[in-house]
Design a protein around this motif. Structure first.
Motif, PDB file in Angstrom:
ATOM      1  N   SER A  39      41.990  35.833  25.912  1.00  0.00           N
ATOM      2  CA  SER A  39      41.608  37.409  25.995  1.00  0.00           C
ATOM      3  C   SER A  39      43.236  38.154  25.588  1.00  0.00           C
ATOM      4  O   SER A  39      42.859  39.202  25.359  1.00  0.00           O
ATOM      5  CB  SER A  39      41.176  37.701  27.335  1.00  0.00           C
ATOM      6  OG  SER A  39      41.860  37.222  28.224  1.00  0.00           O
ATOM      7  N   VAL A  43      38.668  49.328  35.231  1.00  0.00           N
ATOM      8  CA  VAL A  43      38.886  48.179  34.506  1.00  0.00           C
ATOM      9  C   VAL A  43      37.635  48.024  33.413  1.00  0.00           C
ATOM     10  O   VAL A  43      37.739  47.281  32.480  1.00  0.00           O
ATOM     11  CB  VAL A  43      38.699  46.839  35.442  1.00  0.00           C
ATOM     12  CG1 VAL A  43      39.779  46.670  36.163  1.00  0.00           C
ATOM     13  CG2 VAL A  43      37.301  47.026  36.044  1.00  0.00           C
ATOM     14  N   ASP A  44      36.794  49.121  33.467  1.00  0.00           N
ATOM     15  CA  ASP A  44      35.789  49.194  32.296  1.00  0.00           C
ATOM     16  C   ASP A  44      36.062  50.438  31.437  1.00  0.00           C
ATOM     17  O   ASP A  44      34.962  50.851  30.457  1.00  0.00           O
ATOM     18  CB  ASP A  44      34.416  48.951  32.655  1.00  0.00           C
ATOM     19  CG  ASP A  44      33.964  49.875  33.831  1.00  0.00           C
ATOM     20  OD1 ASP A  44      34.918  50.484  34.165  1.00  0.00           O
ATOM     21  OD2 ASP A  44      32.624  49.973  34.107  1.00  0.00           O
ATOM     22  N   LEU A  94      35.879  50.078  27.800  1.00  0.00           N
ATOM     23  CA  LEU A  94      34.839  48.774  27.203  1.00  0.00           C
ATOM     24  C   LEU A  94      34.524  49.101  25.707  1.00  0.00           C
ATOM     25  O   LEU A  94      34.239  50.136  25.498  1.00  0.00           O
ATOM     26  CB  LEU A  94      33.774  48.991  28.276  1.00  0.00           C
ATOM     27  CG  LEU A  94      33.106  47.795  28.214  1.00  0.00           C
ATOM     28  CD1 LEU A  94      33.861  46.488  28.500  1.00  0.00           C
ATOM     29  CD2 LEU A  94      31.900  47.807  29.215  1.00  0.00           C
ATOM     30  N   ILE A 123      43.143  44.565  27.722  1.00  0.00           N
ATOM     31  CA  ILE A 123      41.836  44.122  28.040  1.00  0.00           C
ATOM     32  C   ILE A 123      41.469  44.245  29.515  1.00  0.00           C
ATOM     33  O   ILE A 123      40.353  44.140  29.746  1.00  0.00           O
ATOM     34  CB  ILE A 123      42.061  42.289  27.725  1.00  0.00           C
ATOM     35  CG1 ILE A 123      40.849  41.333  28.149  1.00  0.00           C
ATOM     36  CG2 ILE A 123      43.152  41.883  28.316  1.00  0.00           C
ATOM     37  CD1 ILE A 123      39.739  41.696  27.250  1.00  0.00           C
ATOM     38  N   GLU A 124      42.492  44.277  30.252  1.00  0.00           N
ATOM     39  CA  GLU A 124      42.209  44.580  31.799  1.00  0.00           C
ATOM     40  C   GLU A 124      41.689  45.999  32.113  1.00  0.00           C
ATOM     41  O   GLU A 124      40.980  46.417  33.071  1.00  0.00           O
ATOM     42  CB  GLU A 124      43.486  44.714  32.576  1.00  0.00           C
ATOM     43  CG  GLU A 124      43.625  43.081  33.175  1.00  0.00           C
ATOM     44  CD  GLU A 124      43.994  42.043  32.334  1.00  0.00           C
ATOM     45  OE1 GLU A 124      42.857  41.157  32.286  1.00  0.00           O
ATOM     46  OE2 GLU A 124      44.730  41.968  31.484  1.00  0.00           O
ATOM     47  N   LEU A 140      41.229  43.412  42.042  1.00  0.00           N
ATOM     48  CA  LEU A 140      40.974  44.172  40.695  1.00  0.00           C
ATOM     49  C   LEU A 140      42.044  44.957  40.173  1.00  0.00           C
ATOM     50  O   LEU A 140      42.952  45.544  40.836  1.00  0.00           O
ATOM     51  CB  LEU A 140      39.653  45.064  40.814  1.00  0.00           C
ATOM     52  CG  LEU A 140      38.524  45.103  39.688  1.00  0.00           C
ATOM     53  CD1 LEU A 140      38.144  43.541  39.408  1.00  0.00           C
ATOM     54  CD2 LEU A 140      37.561  46.004  40.271  1.00  0.00           C
ATOM     55  N   GLU A 166      42.363  47.443  38.567  1.00  0.00           N
ATOM     56  CA  GLU A 166      42.635  48.755  38.435  1.00  0.00           C
ATOM     57  C   GLU A 166      42.777  49.573  40.122  1.00  0.00           C
ATOM     58  O   GLU A 166      43.170  50.363  40.171  1.00  0.00           O
ATOM     59  CB  GLU A 166      41.055  49.471  38.409  1.00  0.00           C
ATOM     60  CG  GLU A 166      39.986  49.180  39.326  1.00  0.00           C
ATOM     61  CD  GLU A 166      38.759  49.527  39.021  1.00  0.00           C
ATOM     62  OE1 GLU A 166      38.387  49.832  38.056  1.00  0.00           O
ATOM     63  OE2 GLU A 166      37.873  49.621  39.920  1.00  0.00           O
ATOM     64  N   LEU A 176      46.989  31.335  36.075  1.00  0.00           N
ATOM     65  CA  LEU A 176      45.545  31.175  36.194  1.00  0.00           C
ATOM     66  C   LEU A 176      45.020  30.162  36.877  1.00  0.00           C
ATOM     67  O   LEU A 176      44.020  29.763  36.909  1.00  0.00           O
ATOM     68  CB  LEU A 176      45.083  31.145  34.559  1.00  0.00           C
ATOM     69  CG  LEU A 176      44.992  29.458  34.393  1.00  0.00           C
ATOM     70  CD1 LEU A 176      44.207  29.384  33.084  1.00  0.00           C
ATOM     71  CD2 LEU A 176      46.566  29.115  33.884  1.00  0.00           C
ATOM     72  N   ARG A 203      46.412  39.525  36.130  1.00  0.00           N
ATOM     73  CA  ARG A 203      45.117  39.390  36.733  1.00  0.00           C
ATOM     74  C   ARG A 203      45.181  39.046  38.309  1.00  0.00           C
ATOM     75  O   ARG A 203      46.011  38.075  38.646  1.00  0.00           O
ATOM     76  CB  ARG A 203      44.117  38.574  36.052  1.00  0.00           C
ATOM     77  CG  ARG A 203      43.690  38.997  34.679  1.00  0.00           C
ATOM     78  CD  ARG A 203      42.481  38.208  34.293  1.00  0.00           C
ATOM     79  NE  ARG A 203      42.305  39.040  33.015  1.00  0.00           N
ATOM     80  CZ  ARG A 203      41.948  38.132  31.750  1.00  0.00           C
ATOM     81  NH1 ARG A 203      42.133  36.858  31.607  1.00  0.00           N
ATOM     82  NH2 ARG A 203      41.607  38.897  30.642  1.00  0.00           N
ATOM     83  N   PHE A 258      42.297  38.776  40.035  1.00  0.00           N
ATOM     84  CA  PHE A 258      40.560  38.666  40.400  1.00  0.00           C
ATOM     85  C   PHE A 258      41.055  37.446  41.819  1.00  0.00           C
ATOM     86  O   PHE A 258      41.837  36.495  41.827  1.00  0.00           O
ATOM     87  CB  PHE A 258      39.995  37.745  39.278  1.00  0.00           C
ATOM     88  CG  PHE A 258      39.835  38.535  38.014  1.00  0.00           C
ATOM     89  CD1 PHE A 258      39.978  40.012  38.132  1.00  0.00           C
ATOM     90  CD2 PHE A 258      39.982  38.048  36.850  1.00  0.00           C
ATOM     91  CE1 PHE A 258      39.659  40.896  36.940  1.00  0.00           C
ATOM     92  CE2 PHE A 258      39.933  38.721  35.866  1.00  0.00           C
ATOM     93  CZ  PHE A 258      39.832  40.229  35.810  1.00  0.00           C
ATOM     94  N   LYS A 259      39.869  37.568  42.626  1.00  0.00           N
ATOM     95  CA  LYS A 259      39.611  36.485  43.615  1.00  0.00           C
ATOM     96  C   LYS A 259      39.795  35.006  43.282  1.00  0.00           C
ATOM     97  O   LYS A 259      39.359  34.753  42.319  1.00  0.00           O
ATOM     98  CB  LYS A 259      38.281  36.896  44.285  1.00  0.00           C
ATOM     99  CG  LYS A 259      37.899  36.624  45.745  1.00  0.00           C
ATOM    100  CD  LYS A 259      36.884  36.679  46.167  1.00  0.00           C
ATOM    101  CE  LYS A 259      36.649  36.334  47.570  1.00  0.00           C
ATOM    102  NZ  LYS A 259      35.218  36.111  47.800  1.00  0.00           N
ATOM    103  N   ARG A 296      42.393  33.787  41.632  1.00  0.00           N
ATOM    104  CA  ARG A 296      43.069  33.501  40.404  1.00  0.00           C
ATOM    105  C   ARG A 296      44.173  32.502  40.471  1.00  0.00           C
ATOM    106  O   ARG A 296      44.424  31.993  39.483  1.00  0.00           O
ATOM    107  CB  ARG A 296      43.287  35.090  39.645  1.00  0.00           C
ATOM    108  CG  ARG A 296      44.298  34.850  38.339  1.00  0.00           C
ATOM    109  CD  ARG A 296      43.547  34.857  37.220  1.00  0.00           C
ATOM    110  NE  ARG A 296      44.311  34.709  35.883  1.00  0.00           N
ATOM    111  CZ  ARG A 296      43.937  34.555  34.883  1.00  0.00           C
ATOM    112  NH1 ARG A 296      42.677  34.293  34.379  1.00  0.00           N
ATOM    113  NH2 ARG A 296      44.821  34.750  34.074  1.00  0.00           N
ATOM    114  N   LEU A 307      40.220  30.971  47.163  1.00  0.00           N
ATOM    115  CA  LEU A 307      39.485  32.254  47.139  1.00  0.00           C
ATOM    116  C   LEU A 307      39.984  33.273  48.143  1.00  0.00           C
ATOM    117  O   LEU A 307      39.437  34.364  48.096  1.00  0.00           O
ATOM    118  CB  LEU A 307      38.092  32.126  47.371  1.00  0.00           C
ATOM    119  CG  LEU A 307      37.178  31.271  46.277  1.00  0.00           C
ATOM    120  CD1 LEU A 307      35.838  31.149  46.777  1.00  0.00           C
ATOM    121  CD2 LEU A 307      37.280  32.201  45.243  1.00  0.00           C
TER     122      LEU A 307
END
Ligand code: SF4
Lengths: 418, 165
Positions: free
Chosen positions: A124, A188-189, A192, A219-220, A276, A278, A363, A382, A384-385, A387, A391
């Protein structure tokens, strides 16, 4: 009528007349990329399609950078599969071992991507090359297999958002702070299916590495591409990498769907909080959060300019007790350059771990995985949870300055306070 | 095509690390990936998935990495269709390429409740919520993507092209 950067580049790669956003066009591609995670799937799809040979052995690039040096038996098997495919097909640009770097730092440095190119990758963050003025975007492995076979793909022509960054950057404010601020603003969108195209005084002032940092995180915001014009700086950069390119000019009266303006003079260092990208706030709002690890590296901020920023703060100082500082120069060349400039010695004196050029913990692969409850400041892209591991761990994204300052104190820290 | 099943809901911005965490990306086997479907969201999410589950998601489903393992993990867990407010771009392509049907419903996706019985008729672009007795119109799928779907995914599509069909 004036065209957006995306439309200009796509136009010279298709026989169809580009009329505007939403149109689906068949496009010839200049480079097709995959890595140790995504190439095995591409290779499977390639053969399932009944394809025998790649369309061009110079234009298919395979970079084994994610779980390498191979972290376990399964990842070793994956790399083996990619290596054997590369050998059978006679692929020129296959990278592994001492040749490998994080793909999106490696390809520009090798002169494999540049202005006016269309580049697609099964990753990505392929959008990074937009920093050089390439229309570059990530696709899935099977789309990549299709392009490996035919040298083309299809795109829906994206609508473009013009992002203008005015003013001047303050001390300790970097390209990373710009892109995090943009993502925090549009979400984050927010882009899009669209392309983000950058202009403004700050963008002209930025070096090419900084532009790639910004394009990397397009992409983020959900974007298909993050594009920059190719100016004299870009051309100097790509010609030093052995290419001959021509200018790519942005025309503000092209059909931009939306325009956003930021005044950089007001920007201060920011961080993106879990989970996230954002969730962006000025570093001062979260300063004092205790951390366990700091990672400086990745395709976002693992380049020489980032290492120099880190060294500026780390020089002569020690990492706080109980904090693991992991530094991963993104390519072998960056590693060598850092060695020559004495940066690696500064890092070691400060108590950092210096790892090989690999994606590693970015990652959650290896070389710096987080346990439950642990917090990390990372220059990656990133948060993310899960990542970077458990978790129940947390990742805060920042520039190399904020990361290095935080490593010194053990808390999220504004670089101006150290 | 016609589908019938029960809604299993997830939130906004479900990223591909949540769908299939990177540590499981050491295989390309669909069944194996399916065992860990959405385990980045909840450790044992797989246990909630029934043979007739229709996944119902919020905004920007599938954002993040380009890993095709994400739609594969969903298919591997036995889910054939995902209805969402919207999808992230790469995931959207990957889904169709792999033969996973993705349907965008926009804001009205919020009206679907957990466990609702849904009927989907792609030829009519309609989604019927049997439990609540309401019908929704789906965002149409573009013509080119329909061609790929009709061929059965990108692999058979490419095969036809290579054979000069
Ligand atoms: S450094 Fe991180 S974001 Fe960049 S290619 Fe590697 S895993 Fe992806």
């Amino acid at each position: 009528m004036a065209k957006t950067l995306s439309e200009k580049i796509l136009q010279i790669h298709t026989s169809e007349e580009i009329t505007g956003p939403g149109q689906i066009v068949q496009v010839k591609v200049d480079k097709v990329l995959a890595n140790d995670i995504t190439a095995p799937l591409s290779i499977e799809s390639f053969f399932k399609m009944g394809a025998k040979r790649v369309f061009d052995v110079e234009k298919v690039i395979l970079v084994c950078d994610h779980f390498t040096p191979n972290k376990d038996i399964k990842s070793a098997e994956q790399v083996k599969k990619v290596r054997e495919f590369a050998q059978e097909q006679g692929i020129v640009h296959y990278y592994e071992g001492g040749d490998v770097g994080v793909e999106h730092a490696l390809l520009p440095e090798l002169g494999l991507v540049g202005p006016w190119d269309v580049v697609i990758g099964a990753d990505s963050h392929t959008c990074t090359y937009g920093g050089l003025g390439a229309f570059a975007t990530g696709l899935g492995s099977t789309d990549i297999a299709y392009a490996m076979a035919f040298g083309e793909t299809w795109f829906k022509v994206p609508g473009s958002i013009l992002v203008e960054i005015k003013g001047r950057l303050n001390k300790f404010v970097t390209a990373k702070d710009i892109i995090l601020t943009v993502i925090g603003h549009i979400g984050v969108d927010g882009a899009l299916y669209k392309a983000l195209e950058f202009t403004g005084e700050v963008i002209s002032d930025l070096d090419v590495e900084g532009r790639m940092t910004i394009a990397n995180m397009a992409i983020e915001a959900g974007a298909k591409a993050g594009l920059f014009p190719a100016d004299a700086k870009t051309l100097a950069y790509t010609s030093a990498c052995g290419r001959q390119d021509r200018e790519l000019v942005l025309e503000k009266d092209a059909n931009y769907e939306r325009e956003i303006t930021f005044d950089a003079t007001k920007l201060e260092p920011v961080v993106s909080c879990p989970h996230l990208p954002e969730n962006v706030c000025p570093v001062d709002e979260v300063k004092g959060i205790k951390i366990d690890q700091v990672v400086i590296g990745s395709c976002t901020n693992g380049r020489i300019s980032d290492l120099r920023q880190a060294a500026e703060l780390l020089k002569g100082n020690k990492v706080a007790k109980g904090v693991r500082l992991i530094i991963l120069p993104a390519t072998p060349n960056i590693y060598k350059q850092a060695l020559k400039e004495g940066l690696l010695e500064i890092f070691m004196e400060a108590g950092a771990v210096i790892g090989p050029p690999t994606c590693g913990p970015c990652l959650g692969g290896h070389m710096g995985i987080l346990a439950a409850g642990e917090k990390c400041v990372a220059t990656t892209n990133r948060n993310f949870k899960g990542r970077m591991g458990s978790l129940d761990s947390e990742v805060y994204l920042s520039s190399a300055y904020v990361a290095a300052a935080s490593a010194l104190t053990g808390y999220i820290t504004n670089p101006k306070d150290v | 095509m016609f589908y019938k099943g029960k809604a299993l809901k997830v939130g906004d911005h479900i990223d591909t690390d949540a769908i299939i965490p990177a540590r499981f990306l050491v295989t390309t086997d669909m069944e194996e990936l399916g065992k860990h479907c959405l385990s980045g969201l909840e450790e044992n999410f797989r246990q909630k998935i029934q043979p007739d589950t229709i996944l119902v998601a919020g905004k920007n489903f599938g954002c993040g990495s380009s890993r095709e393992h994400a739609p594969l993990a969903i298919l591997g867990a036995g889910i054939k269709v995902v209805v969402a407010h919207s999808f992230a771009r790469i995931f959207y392509r990957n889904g169709f390429n792999m033969g996973l049907l993705l349907l965008e419903l926009g804001d009205r996706v919020g009206e679907i409740a957990e466990g609702d019985l849904l009927e989907i008729d792609t030829t009519q672009n309609m989604l019927k919520n049997v439990t609540q007795n309401v019908e929704f119109e789906l965002n149409p799928i573009s013509e080119f993507i329909q061609k790929i779907l009709q061929a059965g995914g990108l692999i058979p599509f490419a095969k036809q092209r290579l054979q000069g069909a």
